[in-house]
Write an enzyme that holds these catalytic residues in place. Sequence first.
Site, short mmCIF file in Angstrom:
data_model
loop_
_atom_site.label_atom_id
_atom_site.label_comp_id
_atom_site.label_asym_id
_atom_site.label_seq_id
_atom_site.Cartn_x
_atom_site.Cartn_y
_atom_site.Cartn_z
N HIS A 1 2.55 15.66 -0.23
CA HIS A 1 3.45 15.85 -0.08
C HIS A 1 4.15 15.11 -0.84
CE1 HIS A 1 3.43 17.19 4.16
NE2 HIS A 1 1.98 16.94 4.58
N GLU A 13 -4.82 21.16 12.44
CA GLU A 13 -5.07 19.66 11.90
C GLU A 13 -5.18 18.96 12.82
OE1 GLU A 13 -3.26 16.25 9.00
OE2 GLU A 13 -1.86 17.54 9.29
N ASP A 37 -3.30 16.81 0.50
CA ASP A 37 -2.12 16.39 1.21
C ASP A 37 -1.18 14.82 0.49
OD1 ASP A 37 -0.93 16.53 3.48
OD2 ASP A 37 -2.56 15.47 4.80
#
Length: 351
Positions: free
Chosen positions: A21, A204, A290
Amino acid sequence: MPAPLTQETLARAPKVLLHDHLDGGLRPQTVLELADAVGYTGLPADDAEALGTWFRQAADSGSLVRYLETFAHTVAVMQTPEAVQRVARECVLDLAADGVVHAEVRMAPELLTAMPIETAVEAMLDGYAAGARETGTTVGALLCAMRQADRWDEVAGLVVRYRDAGVVGFDLAGPEIGFPADRHPSAIALLDEAGAHRTVHAGEADGIGSIRGALDGARAERLGHGVRIADEVPEDGGPLGPVAQRVLDDQVTLEVAPSSNVQTGAYPSIARHPVDRLHRAGFAVTLNTDNRLMSGVTPTSEFVAVVEAHGWGWDDVQTVTERAVAAAFLGDGARADLLGRVREGFAAARA
């Protein structure tokens, strides 16, 4: 004999990153400088080291909700095109310095509310392109629509509009529970009609039902995280559940980010994380960061953690990397070039 698997040799190995991200990977010093430039006074620390520590500790709460709160600060300082461009360029520089040869980096342009959404997308693309020119690392942009918001159609339209300028696909981010992947079917239909790629955060914070919804409702090609598929993969090697069998048979790519999953409380440790069980069972596991700032990780450190916890060897590391090449949203020519680059890089790293 191949070189030993160490942090140094893994750092030299080529990496392909599918789940990173943009707003989760800022340099702490950049956060401070951008906050000063825009007059943002909400930061919890005023020097880079302390700020980096705060982000990691806040994200280590074991709660996905608390983890996501840390993004209020990074998004707050990314509210000008110049800031977005800087963050995107530095993202590429940092990934390249860690051996990443190709990355797909995601961001929800709708969070950059101080500018038109098209301006936000163009600033990201400009930054990625600048970083790519400097490093040779190729980058594709993934545009996230927030599950809880109602701008899916708009974001899907941007994916189609900018796909010849560096946008490679669509993503759904935000809370899984209560916001199913088919909540705005018109956006999915738009992507279908254009033949646009998509990956969806699923499996998740929620379980098998969320994964099924991503596959059936959004026709996801890849699953962002996807680790809760392990709920249908018995540790004793027994028969798989129906969704797990489908994901295995179809080789749906899992964008696994173990350190992040531990931080958000999905699993107690890397050693207890199902990344190895899924990999051994033949699932299309890839390894990802991530949010590098919040998790305090790099692509190399993520591999080091899994190698140490699960005893992976060079073949495991290379297999997972080549799976990422196969799953990247690239044309056939670019994929073949990337695969050649990766294999050449592994030959050198293993020597």
